[in-house]
Design a protein around this motif. Structure first.
Motif, PDB file in Angstrom:
ATOM      1  N   GLY A  19      46.786  -7.212  31.171  1.00  0.00           N
ATOM      2  CA  GLY A  19      47.200  -6.277  32.220  1.00  0.00           C
ATOM      3  C   GLY A  19      48.023  -5.102  31.716  1.00  0.00           C
ATOM      4  O   GLY A  19      48.580  -4.342  32.509  1.00  0.00           O
ATOM      5  N   GLU A  20      48.098  -4.931  30.403  1.00  0.00           N
ATOM      6  CA  GLU A  20      48.860  -3.785  29.870  1.00  0.00           C
ATOM      7  C   GLU A  20      47.959  -2.547  29.801  1.00  0.00           C
ATOM      8  O   GLU A  20      46.729  -2.670  29.792  1.00  0.00           O
ATOM      9  CB  GLU A  20      49.385  -4.134  28.476  1.00  0.00           C
ATOM     10  N   LYS A  21      48.618  -1.385  29.706  1.00  0.00           N
ATOM     11  CA  LYS A  21      47.843  -0.133  29.673  1.00  0.00           C
ATOM     12  C   LYS A  21      47.147   0.020  28.311  1.00  0.00           C
ATOM     13  O   LYS A  21      47.806  -0.033  27.264  1.00  0.00           O
ATOM     14  CB  LYS A  21      48.763   1.057  29.940  1.00  0.00           C
ATOM     15  N   ARG A  22      45.840   0.177  28.354  1.00  0.00           N
ATOM     16  CA  ARG A  22      45.079   0.307  27.108  1.00  0.00           C
ATOM     17  C   ARG A  22      45.349   1.666  26.446  1.00  0.00           C
ATOM     18  O   ARG A  22      45.501   2.676  27.143  1.00  0.00           O
ATOM     19  CB  ARG A  22      43.577   0.185  27.407  1.00  0.00           C
ATOM     20  N   ALA A  23      45.376   1.673  25.143  1.00  0.00           N
ATOM     21  CA  ALA A  23      45.583   2.921  24.406  1.00  0.00           C
ATOM     22  C   ALA A  23      44.373   3.849  24.519  1.00  0.00           C
ATOM     23  O   ALA A  23      43.227   3.378  24.592  1.00  0.00           O
ATOM     24  CB  ALA A  23      45.852   2.613  22.934  1.00  0.00           C
ATOM     25  N   ALA A 237      51.682   0.792  23.805  1.00  0.00           N
ATOM     26  CA  ALA A 237      52.899   0.435  23.055  1.00  0.00           C
ATOM     27  C   ALA A 237      52.601   0.213  21.567  1.00  0.00           C
ATOM     28  O   ALA A 237      53.504   0.315  20.728  1.00  0.00           O
ATOM     29  CB  ALA A 237      53.527  -0.826  23.655  1.00  0.00           C
ATOM     30  N   CYS A 238      51.348  -0.092  21.256  1.00  0.00           N
ATOM     31  CA  CYS A 238      51.003  -0.428  19.854  1.00  0.00           C
ATOM     32  C   CYS A 238      51.288   0.723  18.884  1.00  0.00           C
ATOM     33  O   CYS A 238      51.649   0.488  17.742  1.00  0.00           O
ATOM     34  CB  CYS A 238      49.530  -0.780  19.724  1.00  0.00           C
ATOM     35  N   TRP A 239      51.091   1.953  19.356  1.00  0.00           N
ATOM     36  CA  TRP A 239      51.271   3.084  18.430  1.00  0.00           C
ATOM     37  C   TRP A 239      52.657   3.056  17.817  1.00  0.00           C
ATOM     38  O   TRP A 239      52.828   3.205  16.611  1.00  0.00           O
ATOM     39  CB  TRP A 239      51.055   4.429  19.138  1.00  0.00           C
ATOM     40  N   GLY A 240      53.668   2.850  18.703  1.00  0.00           N
ATOM     41  CA  GLY A 240      55.055   2.815  18.236  1.00  0.00           C
ATOM     42  C   GLY A 240      55.314   1.582  17.380  1.00  0.00           C
ATOM     43  O   GLY A 240      55.960   1.661  16.335  1.00  0.00           O
ATOM     44  N   ILE A 241      54.801   0.440  17.833  1.00  0.00           N
ATOM     45  CA  ILE A 241      55.049  -0.820  17.110  1.00  0.00           C
ATOM     46  C   ILE A 241      54.452  -0.739  15.701  1.00  0.00           C
ATOM     47  O   ILE A 241      55.060  -1.151  14.714  1.00  0.00           O
ATOM     48  CB  ILE A 241      54.424  -2.003  17.891  1.00  0.00           C
ATOM     49  N   LYS A 294      39.018   5.934  25.445  1.00  0.00           N
ATOM     50  CA  LYS A 294      39.769   4.685  25.686  1.00  0.00           C
ATOM     51  C   LYS A 294      39.326   3.641  24.660  1.00  0.00           C
ATOM     52  O   LYS A 294      38.127   3.422  24.482  1.00  0.00           O
ATOM     53  CB  LYS A 294      39.489   4.194  27.102  1.00  0.00           C
ATOM     54  N   LEU A 295      40.298   3.015  24.018  1.00  0.00           N
ATOM     55  CA  LEU A 295      39.978   2.136  22.886  1.00  0.00           C
ATOM     56  C   LEU A 295      39.544   0.745  23.361  1.00  0.00           C
ATOM     57  O   LEU A 295      40.188  -0.264  23.086  1.00  0.00           O
ATOM     58  CB  LEU A 295      41.161   2.055  21.919  1.00  0.00           C
ATOM     59  N   ASN A 296      38.412   0.734  24.048  1.00  0.00           N
ATOM     60  CA  ASN A 296      37.945  -0.496  24.686  1.00  0.00           C
ATOM     61  C   ASN A 296      36.831  -1.171  23.883  1.00  0.00           C
ATOM     62  O   ASN A 296      35.763  -1.477  24.414  1.00  0.00           O
ATOM     63  CB  ASN A 296      37.466  -0.148  26.109  1.00  0.00           C
ATOM     64  N   HIS A 297      37.075  -1.342  22.604  1.00  0.00           N
ATOM     65  CA  HIS A 297      36.073  -2.014  21.764  1.00  0.00           C
ATOM     66  C   HIS A 297      36.796  -2.700  20.590  1.00  0.00           C
ATOM     67  O   HIS A 297      37.760  -2.120  20.052  1.00  0.00           O
ATOM     68  CB  HIS A 297      35.071  -0.979  21.232  1.00  0.00           C
ATOM     69  N   PRO A 298      36.313  -3.872  20.171  1.00  0.00           N
ATOM     70  CA  PRO A 298      36.961  -4.542  19.030  1.00  0.00           C
ATOM     71  C   PRO A 298      37.026  -3.679  17.769  1.00  0.00           C
ATOM     72  O   PRO A 298      37.991  -3.766  16.997  1.00  0.00           O
ATOM     73  CB  PRO A 298      36.086  -5.785  18.790  1.00  0.00           C
TER      74      PRO A 298
END
Ligand code: SF4
Ligand code: SF4
Length: 313
Positions: A19-23, A237-241, A294-298
């Motif tokens: 449920g988090e916002k996708r990058a 959030a991943c970009w920052g992490i 939208k980064l919606n792929h493995p």
């Protein structure tokens, strides 16, 4: 063994399974426009990510008429020149390949061509065309040759018996005529990157190739792409992490033009990697295709954000 991918992941383009916002990646500027010359290939490799083979026709041969409008759009968008890159299939099966290359060079762009350097490239008509382009546009053209491994055994395991020796003949011809060369290798084999680069360096030395095996932009080692293996989804959030900037993703600075067999005109895709997922078809014209991805792929997670690899030069 790697765990299979969780089926709840990569379902919703806007949010992840948690449920988090996708990058997303916003388009920044066009540095490389890729053209897929067609999916046909003279060989069938064990792990071809784009499923090319001697019968693959999902992408038909790109023609000069397909390519010209995109070159016009680049001229309208930018005062400066960019990199034009060709991939396939094997580009030198496309009968228009020399003219397509010439069109990019005539507009002043840098040119990158991915090839397996096998028989299609060694046909006299192609060699003559390549030599002519090399003489007219010195220093503007790079050929990136696929050598899956520095050993004959490793390469032939992927590409079929005898293919290493045939590619070496192609490399010898290109070296003899002073073409600028890169190598595209694979990191699928068990050795470390250091060992792989040492192996390629030794091969380059023995063969007399002027290729820097230690430079990751010249000898590019691609990770394997298995979309069935579990990977984390990428949230904003991943970009920052991870301390990675979205502008460093290929889809911030590239697009790929393909000509699907059942369509009457070419299409633009977000990148070279996601060629069969409609979510990543971004438009018919270049200008239409510059929206956020939208980064919606493995692959977005494994290959780009976590793997850090780029298909560009
Ligand atoms: S040579 Fe390249 S395009 Fe052809 S089958 Fe092998 S990996 Fe695919
Ligand atoms: S695979 Fe990589 S380049 Fe392609 S859309 Fe995903 S993040 Fe962008």
């Amino acid at each position: 063994m790697n765990a299979p991918i969780d089926p709840r992941k990569f379902q919703n383009p806007v949010t992840t399974a948690k449920g988090e916002k996708r990058a997303s990646v916003f388009f920044k500027e066009l540095k490389t426009l890729w053209f897929n010359s067609g999916s046909l290939c003279n060989i069938e490799c064990a792990n071809c990510y784009i499923q090319s083979s001697p019968t693959a026709d999902h992408f038909i041969y790109l023609t000069p008429e397909d390519m010209a409008p995109y070159l016009d759009e680049i001229d309208e968008m930018y005062a400066h020149k960019i990199e034009i890159a060709f991939t396939g299939g094997e580009p030198y099966l496309n009968p228009h390949m020399i003219r397509l290359s010439e069109m990019a060079l005539e507009r002043g762009h840098e040119l990158l061509i991915l090839t397996n350097a096998m028989k299609p490239m060694m046909r006299p008509r192609v060699q003559k065309g390549l030599l002519d382009l090399q003489a007219r546009f010195p220093g503007k053209m790079t050929l990136r040759v696929s050598l899956d491994h520095f050993s004959q055994e490793g390469h032939d395991q992927e590409r079929g018996e005898g293919s290493f020796d045939i590619a070496l003949k192609g490399m010898a011809w290109l070296t003899e005529h002073n073409f600028t060369l890169n190598i595209a290798g694979r990191s699928m084999f068990s050795e470390s990157e250091i060992a792989a680069r040492q192996g390629y360096a030794h091969l380059c030395k023995v063969q007399g190739w002027n290729i820097d095996a230690q430079d990751p932009a010249v000898t590019i080692l691609f990770p394997e792409m298995d979309e069935n293996v579990d990977v984390p989804e990428i949230t904003v959030a991943c970009w920052g992490i991870l301390d990675i900037h979205p502008d460093s993703m290929m889809c911030a600075t590239s697009r790929m033009v393909v000509r699907r067999k059942d369509e009457d005109r070419a299409s633009v895709l977000a990148c070279t990697l996601l060629w069969d997922d409609p979510q990543f078809e971004t438009g018919k014209t270049l200008k239409e295709s510059l929206g956020p991805v939208k980064l919606n792929h493995p692959h977005c997670a494994k290959f780009c954000v976590l793997g850090g690899a780029s298909c560009s030069a």
